[in-house]
Design an enzyme around this catalytic site. Structure first.
Site, short mmCIF file in Angstrom:
data_model
loop_
_atom_site.label_atom_id
_atom_site.label_comp_id
_atom_site.label_asym_id
_atom_site.label_seq_id
_atom_site.Cartn_x
_atom_site.Cartn_y
_atom_site.Cartn_z
N HIS A 245 14.01 20.12 2.72
CA HIS A 245 13.24 19.93 3.95
C HIS A 245 14.10 19.44 5.11
O HIS A 245 13.80 19.73 6.26
CB HIS A 245 12.08 18.95 3.71
CG HIS A 245 10.93 19.60 3.03
ND1 HIS A 245 10.86 19.72 1.67
CD2 HIS A 245 9.81 20.19 3.51
CE1 HIS A 245 9.74 20.35 1.34
NE2 HIS A 245 9.08 20.65 2.45
N GLY A 246 15.11 18.68 4.82
CA GLY A 246 15.92 18.22 5.94
C GLY A 246 17.04 17.31 5.51
O GLY A 246 17.02 16.73 4.42
#
Lengths: 312, 480
Positions: free
Chosen positions: B326-327
């Site tokens: 996701h990041g």
């Protein structure tokens, strides 16, 4: 495929009609707090009354355009004592986009010898939505307002415009003139208030941002006055010291306005105490008395009002 | 070009009409049109990254062909790892370089060692995580012998770049999408209508639910230290609905748009907030990513085979990697770790496959037990979302610390407009009623007279016009 396209087309028509009906309901029976992207509930500045009045007036010496600083800051009664007839075309949060519109619409009819374009720098950084809604909900709907609404491009504007168009035609809803207690509308477009509200003496330091769209509209408005050979001055009416001091780029802003025409910043010319203000942005009647006297004096020394008196 | 923009409102009908008008000229032309439209759609963000997308497509296309033709296993393996390394390399450089560099510097600074690494100041190419995973699944499936490589370059490119799924999924599989791309499509009226309905509901979720919840969530998370427990709780709750409305709304628009072109995409959400345990939640949230990780990471690691400790280890790995996907921030890793932690009890007690059917199926209301299960699962997800949304781990712990004290029982600061809370309640009610469909309004009003059904859809459109945020906003998952 054909069936789909036809059904889609008919649904679009149905939905558009449905939309209009629901907007009419929002404008009439739904409480204001439930209408987020819609505002036809009345402003603070007697805009409808002002533009109703101006439609009956012809030929004045002086026209003032601008935001609430204009309609709360220039008293026609004071100017009249100096032999100057005036009309105030200010409206709430009027940004240069709307200033250009109101001048374009009324200047030919009013034939002023001088126009004061009041500038409140903060409004050079806004999109013009609030002011546009104020004009629409005051009954001002024409092809220029519609074109300007498309330029601003906001759903709130379209919803209000839709209701406004119906209201102008069928008078579904009567609008309140002003929400502000103690305000009195004075013929000539002025709003008088003797009140003094307590306001914050400290504010965050910030910069005024000038948007290219607003600056372009402002220049275009001035050029239109020039092309009609109407004299104008650009004026920044005073607002509270704490408010003015919170802007860090006032000198830069002054340079911009100075480059566009004859310009006076009364925040630098006058130093009024807080008691002369209605709130931290607007003068009250005591402040207006002093400011207008100083303004007439300043412009007279520059020969503006002498010329007007001679013409009369 | 955002799905909720005026540009897309013009783009989609134009492509739709052209697509079906050229139907008689054959599938090849239709696919070329869709590919051109997809590249145009992508280049509206930043045309420079289009080259990256094309490079990634070329790499996986040729790797697939060469693997098929490889005479030795060694060469096949080399090509496979080349593709995986380059794909993940791009992802690493664009998405994770700064994270690793900063983490390394920070770690060394604890020992008094100062390192200097120049940060690469690059914009993250939109959708890179999604199309990289498309390509990876394709290459892995060929390597494992599950599929044959696609020889038609246009068809393969369209599989990677089909505009509805290009920037935020659903993450498709070659086995599911490629056969549809290669098959002649016939206009299906019911499918097109269904697509329009799903787009409408997706727009409602994004524009009304997500964007309005975002206003309050941003206010709270951007200045979290200023607020009391009740305000923080409301902020976390608003973010919980924001991310659901945002991402599932995007997925609905993507799936609905694909239906207009006669293509079915994988389902991505199945009413996750009505889950009775965390395992069920993860079967219903971002399904295409969860199943991707299950097939390409969890199962190769041994999956649920092996002893309990192995299953626990695999669960932690998959959730931590999912968080990292996701990041590039520790907050996402902790979010993944927390979700693993929440799911572990059901793995230990072997109850993780207890709730496979839809909750309260065939009934209007859940039982008290089901309600309590849903509330507790929902509460756990809210806590996990605090980490996901916070700018740092410090902030997440500050919020959790300030949340659980007496101020939780005070009135929240500057609460959202009552009308928005009302809309949220109505929205959840519609979702509950429609939970047996693929999306909430799939079956609403199908037996009603047309005028009533059209009125229902029109009300949704009026609500969009009346309550949309005029500032507009990006979709959250674009940053991933």
């Amino acid at each position: 495929m054909k069936k789909f396209v036809f059904r889609f087309f008919f649904f679009s028509v149905f939905c558009s009609l449905f939309y209009v009906v629901l907007i009419l309901l929002y404008g009439t029976i739904v409480p204001a707090s439930f209408a987020v992207n819609f505002n036809y509930f009345g402003g603070m500045g007697f805009t409808r009354q002002r533009f109703d009045e101006v439609s009956k007036i012809k030929n004045v010496d002086l026209v003032v355009a601008g935001s609430s600083h204009a309609y709360r800051g220039y008293d026609p009664r004071i100017f009249k004592k100096s032999g100057i007839s005036m009309f105030n075309l200010g409206s709430s949060s009027q940004s240069p986009l709307q200033t250009r519109y109101v001048l374009g619409k009324y200047v030919t009819k009013l034939k002023p010898k001088l126009v004061i374009v009041d500038v409140y720098p903060v409004l050079f950084g806004v999109d013009g939505l609030e002011s546009q809604i104020d004009l629409i909900s005051s009954g001002l709907i024409d092809k220029d307002i519609i074109a300007l609404s498309f330029k601003i491009n906001n759903i709130k504007l379209y919803n209000t415009l839709l209701f406004g168009a119906f209201n102008n035609e069928f008078h579904i809803k009567k609008q309140k003139l002003s929400d502000n207690e103690g305000d009195t509308y004075i013929p000539g477009g002025y709003v008088q208030s003797f009140r003094h509200l307590q306001f914050k003496k400290t504010r965050f330091k910030q910069n005024v941002n000038i948007s290219a769209t607003q600056l372009e509209a402002f220049k275009a408005g001035l050029n239109e006055l020039r092309s009609q050979q109407i004299k104008f001055v650009i004026i920044q009416a005073p607002f509270s010291r704490s408010n003015y001091a919170s802007y860090q780029n006032n000198d830069e802003i002054d340079r911009v306005f100075s480059s566009l025409g004859e310009y006076y910043n009364f925040n630098k010319i006058l130093n009024l105490p807080d008691s002369m203000y209605y709130d931290d942005s607007h003068l009250n009647q005591r402040g207006v008395n002093i400011y207008n006297a100083k303004l007439i004096d300043t412009l007279s020394k520059r020969g503006h009002f002498r010329r007007l008196s001679m013409n009369n | 070009m955002l799905f909720n923009s005026l540009n897309f409102a013009f783009f989609l009908p134009i492509i739709f009409c052209l697509y079906w008008l050229i139907n008689k000229n054959g599938l090849k032309i239709q696919n070329i049109l869709l590919l051109a439209a997809s590249y145009y759609f992508y280049s509206c963000w930043d045309y420079r990254f289009l080259f990256l997308l094309i490079f990634s497509t070329l790499l996986d296309y040729f790797t697939g062909l060469k693997m098929e033709d490889a005479k030795s296993l060694k060469l096949k393996r080399f090509l496979f790892w080349l593709s995986v390394t380059v794909n993940l390399g791009f992802l690493g450089v664009f998405k994770y370089y700064n994270f690793f560099a900063e983490s390394l510097i920070s770690s060394f600074s604890h020992f008094g060692i100062t390192l200097h690494a120049s940060a690469i100041n690059v914009i993250l190419p939109v959708g890179i995580s999604f199309y990289t995973f498309h390509g990876l699944s394709y290459v892995i499936d060929i390597y494992k012998g599950r599929i044959k490589p696609e020889r038609n370059f246009v068809d393969y490119s369209l599989f990677v770049s089909f505009f509805p799924l290009l920037v935020a999924g659903p993450i498709e599989r070659a086995t599911h999408l490629l056969p549809q791309i290669k098959q002649k499509r016939v206009f299906d009226y019911s499918k097109a209508i269904d697509g329009c309905r799903q787009i409408l509901w997706g727009l409602f979720k994004k524009v009304i639910i997500a964007d309005n919840c975002a206003e309050y969530a941003n206010m709270v998370f951007n200045h979290s230290s200023n607020y009391t427990g009740s305000t923080l709780a409301l902020g976390a709750l608003m973010f919980t609905f924001q991310i659901y409305g945002d991402f599932s709304g995007y997925s609905d628009i993507a799936i609905g748009t694909a239906k207009l072109f006669g293509i079915d995409l994988l389902r991505n959400f199945a009413f996750p907030y009505f889950s009775r345990d965390m395992a069920e939640f993860w079967r219903r949230w971002h399904i295409s990513l969860s199943s991707w990780f299950k097939d390409y990471l969890y199962i190769p690691l041994g999956g649920s085979k092996g002893n309990l400790w192995m299953r626990i280890r695999n669960t932690f790995i998959i959730f931590i990697v999912s968080g990292f996907w996701h990041g590039a921030n520790w907050t996402f890793i902790i979010w993944g770790f927390l979700n693993a932690l929440f799911i572990i009890p059901s793995i230990v007690m072997k109850t993780n496959r207890n709730n496979l059917e839809i909750v309260a199926q065939g009934r209007l209301l859940p039982s008290f037990k089901e309600l309590m299960q849903m509330v507790s699962t929902f509460s756990l997800t809210v806590i996990a979302w605090i980490f996901f949304r916070s700018a740092s781990i410090g902030q997440a712990f500050q919020i959790i610390g300030d949340l659980f004290n007496r101020s939780l029982f005070t009135a929240p600061h500057n609460p959202p407009r009552p009308v928005m809370l009302l809309i949220l309640v109505v929205f959840m009610a519609v979702e509950w009623i429609g939970r047996e469909g693929r999306y909430a309004i799939e079956n609403v009003g199908l037996r009603w007279p047309p005028i009533l059904r059209w009125s229902f859809y029109s009300i949704i459109i009026v609500f969009i016009g009346m309550y949309m945020q005029t500032g507009g906003s990006d979709f959250i998952y674009f940053q991933f």
